[in-house]
Design a protein around this motif. Sequence first.
Motif, PDB file in Angstrom:
ATOM      1  N   VAL A 104       1.173  -1.276  -0.205  1.00 23.99           N
ATOM      2  CA  VAL A 104       0.397  -0.461   0.381  1.00 23.99           C
ATOM      3  C   VAL A 104       0.759   1.100  -0.151  1.00 23.99           C
ATOM      4  CG1 VAL A 104      -1.854   1.333   1.326  1.00 23.99           C
ATOM      5  CG2 VAL A 104      -1.477  -1.154   1.395  1.00 23.99           C
ATOM      6  N   THR A 105       0.684   2.145  -0.887  1.00 21.39           N
ATOM      7  CA  THR A 105       1.298   3.089  -0.581  1.00 21.39           C
ATOM      8  C   THR A 105       1.980   3.448   0.179  1.00 21.39           C
ATOM      9  OG1 THR A 105       0.433   4.013  -2.861  1.00 21.39           O
ATOM     10  CG2 THR A 105       1.565   5.399  -1.737  1.00 21.39           C
ATOM     11  N   GLY A 106       3.246   4.190   0.145  1.00 20.44           N
ATOM     12  CA  GLY A 106       3.702   4.700   2.092  1.00 20.44           C
ATOM     13  C   GLY A 106       4.324   3.555   3.109  1.00 20.44           C
ATOM     14  N   GLU A 107       3.652   2.214   2.614  1.00 17.04           N
ATOM     15  CA  GLU A 107       4.456   1.852   3.883  1.00 17.04           C
ATOM     16  C   GLU A 107       6.288   1.212   3.207  1.00 17.04           C
ATOM     17  OE1 GLU A 107       2.853  -0.579   6.593  1.00 17.04           O
ATOM     18  OE2 GLU A 107       0.592   0.574   5.590  1.00 17.04           O
ATOM     19  N   TYR A 108       6.577   0.428   3.865  1.00 18.60           N
ATOM     20  CA  TYR A 108       8.231  -0.081   3.459  1.00 18.60           C
ATOM     21  C   TYR A 108       8.483  -1.701   3.565  1.00 18.60           C
ATOM     22  CZ  TYR A 108       9.031   4.310   5.080  1.00 18.60           C
ATOM     23  OH  TYR A 108       8.753   5.779   5.271  1.00 18.60           O
ATOM     24  N   VAL A 109       8.809  -2.304   3.026  1.00 18.72           N
ATOM     25  CA  VAL A 109       9.277  -3.386   2.975  1.00 18.72           C
ATOM     26  C   VAL A 109      10.638  -3.711   2.420  1.00 18.72           C
ATOM     27  CG1 VAL A 109       7.073  -4.010   1.296  1.00 18.72           C
ATOM     28  CG2 VAL A 109       8.776  -4.145   0.199  1.00 18.72           C
ATOM     29  N   ASN A 114      22.844  -9.004  -1.426  1.00 24.60           N
ATOM     30  CA  ASN A 114      24.547  -9.130  -1.535  1.00 24.60           C
ATOM     31  C   ASN A 114      24.186  -9.364   0.114  1.00 24.60           C
ATOM     32  OD1 ASN A 114      24.850  -9.436  -4.153  1.00 24.60           O
ATOM     33  ND2 ASN A 114      24.632  -7.158  -4.273  1.00 24.60           N
ATOM     34  N   GLY A 115      23.386 -10.249   1.162  1.00 24.97           N
ATOM     35  CA  GLY A 115      23.792 -10.018   2.309  1.00 24.97           C
ATOM     36  C   GLY A 115      23.466  -8.858   2.904  1.00 24.97           C
ATOM     37  N   THR A 116      22.760  -7.818   2.551  1.00 26.41           N
ATOM     38  CA  THR A 116      22.678  -6.438   3.348  1.00 26.41           C
ATOM     39  C   THR A 116      21.056  -6.842   3.858  1.00 26.41           C
ATOM     40  OG1 THR A 116      24.732  -5.714   2.997  1.00 26.41           O
ATOM     41  CG2 THR A 116      23.253  -4.237   3.758  1.00 26.41           C
ATOM     42  N   MET A 117      20.204  -6.418   3.903  1.00 30.74           N
ATOM     43  CA  MET A 117      18.974  -6.006   3.777  1.00 30.74           C
ATOM     44  C   MET A 117      18.786  -4.162   3.900  1.00 30.74           C
ATOM     45  SD  MET A 117      16.386  -7.670   4.227  1.00 30.74           S
ATOM     46  CE  MET A 117      17.038  -8.924   5.322  1.00 30.74           C
ATOM     47  N   HIS A 118      18.154  -3.794   2.834  1.00 28.33           N
ATOM     48  CA  HIS A 118      17.701  -2.506   2.558  1.00 28.33           C
ATOM     49  C   HIS A 118      15.933  -2.001   2.590  1.00 28.33           C
ATOM     50  CE1 HIS A 118      21.682  -2.144   0.446  1.00 28.33           C
ATOM     51  NE2 HIS A 118      21.353  -2.891   0.503  1.00 28.33           N
ATOM     52  N   THR A 119      15.662  -1.466   2.923  1.00 28.14           N
ATOM     53  CA  THR A 119      14.581  -0.974   3.226  1.00 28.14           C
ATOM     54  C   THR A 119      13.752  -0.121   1.416  1.00 28.14           C
ATOM     55  OG1 THR A 119      14.477  -0.920   5.796  1.00 28.14           O
ATOM     56  CG2 THR A 119      12.353  -0.241   4.379  1.00 28.14           C
ATOM     57  N   TYR A 120      12.907  -0.223   1.246  1.00 28.86           N
ATOM     58  CA  TYR A 120      11.843  -0.075   0.380  1.00 28.86           C
ATOM     59  C   TYR A 120      10.886   0.662   0.489  1.00 28.86           C
ATOM     60  CZ  TYR A 120      15.904  -1.539  -2.314  1.00 28.86           C
ATOM     61  OH  TYR A 120      17.044  -1.839  -2.851  1.00 28.86           O
ATOM     62  N   GLN A 121      10.462   1.856   0.852  1.00 22.03           N
ATOM     63  CA  GLN A 121       8.881   2.722   0.644  1.00 22.03           C
ATOM     64  C   GLN A 121       7.969   2.208  -0.658  1.00 22.03           C
ATOM     65  OE1 GLN A 121       8.810   6.828   1.280  1.00 22.03           O
ATOM     66  NE2 GLN A 121       6.555   6.338   2.649  1.00 22.03           N
TER      67      GLN A 121
END
Length: 128
Positions: A104-109, A114-121
């Motif tokens: 849903v727009t605005g939520e984060y996943v 490559n072994g590193t966690m990244h957060t995307y909106q």
Amino acid sequence: MTSLKDLTPKFHHVRLLLAREKGHPNGEREEGYDVLAPLTGEGRLDAEEWKTHKAACRVRRFRTGEADLIGRLRRKPGGQWFFDYAEGDRDDEIGFHLGDERFVTGEYVSIERNGTMHTYQVARVERP
């Protein structure tokens, strides 16, 4: 190749953009993913719909200075979702609890690359 007429009404185009993190204090609008996948009414990945339309579930990773990667949205037997770009698992990008997340727009996943966690909106969710 899948055409729009082959997609069910549950299919959505989801745009994910890199959220704020070290090295990107304002996030990054030129780094992210475009995902074509079926969603439930609550905005979660629809595993049942995915089972019957696996070939249509696609992902495109884009980053400034790199060629786009085109792959598929896949699911492991235990239910873990991941992005698969080529044979083998060396290039797979694992979604952190993607089956529980709401697209849903605005939520984060979160996605491990490559072994590193990244957060995307979630920047946008729309019908293709």
